[in-house]
Design an enzyme around this catalytic site. Sequence first.
Site, PDB file in Angstrom:
ATOM      1  N   HIS A   9       0.820  -1.221   0.000  1.00 51.86           N
ATOM      2  CA  HIS A   9       0.000   0.000   0.000  1.00 51.86           C
ATOM      3  C   HIS A   9       0.852   1.269   0.000  1.00 51.86           C
ATOM      4  O   HIS A   9       0.803   2.086   0.909  1.00 51.86           O
ATOM      5  CB  HIS A   9      -0.962   0.025   1.203  1.00 51.86           C
ATOM      6  CG  HIS A   9      -1.894  -1.126   1.254  1.00 51.86           C
ATOM      7  ND1 HIS A   9      -2.754  -1.331   2.302  1.00 51.86           N
ATOM      8  CD2 HIS A   9      -2.109  -2.160   0.391  1.00 51.86           C
ATOM      9  CE1 HIS A   9      -3.455  -2.437   2.091  1.00 51.86           C
ATOM     10  NE2 HIS A   9      -3.070  -2.948   0.936  1.00 51.86           N
ATOM     11  N   GLU A 102     -13.277   2.469  -3.146  1.00 53.98           N
ATOM     12  CA  GLU A 102     -13.994   3.742  -3.110  1.00 53.98           C
ATOM     13  C   GLU A 102     -13.629   4.655  -4.275  1.00 53.98           C
ATOM     14  O   GLU A 102     -12.489   4.687  -4.730  1.00 53.98           O
ATOM     15  CB  GLU A 102     -13.686   4.496  -1.813  1.00 53.98           C
ATOM     16  CG  GLU A 102     -14.154   3.795  -0.556  1.00 53.98           C
ATOM     17  CD  GLU A 102     -13.858   4.571   0.705  1.00 53.98           C
ATOM     18  OE1 GLU A 102     -14.206   4.096   1.800  1.00 53.98           O
ATOM     19  OE2 GLU A 102     -13.259   5.677   0.606  1.00 53.98           O
TER      20      GLU A 102
END
Length: 230
Positions: A9, A102
Amino acid sequence: MLFRSGGLHFGSRIVLDRAGLMYVTCGERYQMRRAQDLGDLGGKVVRLKDDGSVPPDNPFVGKQGARPEIFTWGHRNPQGLAVHPLTGKVWEVEHGPKGGDELNILKAGANYGWPLATHGIDYSGAIISPHKSLPGMEDAIRVWVPSISPCGLCFYTADKFPGWKGSLFTGALSSPGLHRIELDGERYVGEELLLEGQLPYIRDVRQGPDGLLYLVTQSQDGGLYRLDPA
């Protein structure tokens, strides 16, 4: 609350807005609590001038315990940024865990919730948070459950594909393909999956100066692909 450390990430995407300010996505490095720590750049989108200095109107300038570079916070793994061609607002896509990807519109100083509010669960099946939404935190424009792992982001403004004008495009890593998202202003309307299973991971999508779409794929034989009208 679950907590992991690791080397995943990272983000990171960069886009310049109309004023020439630079937005940079920073993943939380698989250390989810960092996203809610304003003294840490993990899990944030930062905004800088082109010389690396901090704009004086950044939302956390002068606030004790907060990094002045921060523009938005509460992100997990942001993998796409694009500037809206009409409003100039910066839009962002990010990976959730198992579910909960998202699409967001970035607002100065806003908290996008991770990991306190999420539509996803941990890969083990454990609950990360009982909350999908919380007061004072921004809800996504679009949430994907199950995950598609959106990657890259592009508004289409040209005329080569007239039926796609105004659409937003993102690649997908979990179920390889190209997602065309239809919008009504800032409201999500629907989407179409293109090139399903025809290309490996689509890491980025861009509109070229010729009005065509270009895709970058990740694999041992990955490449740059151009979409032409049929």
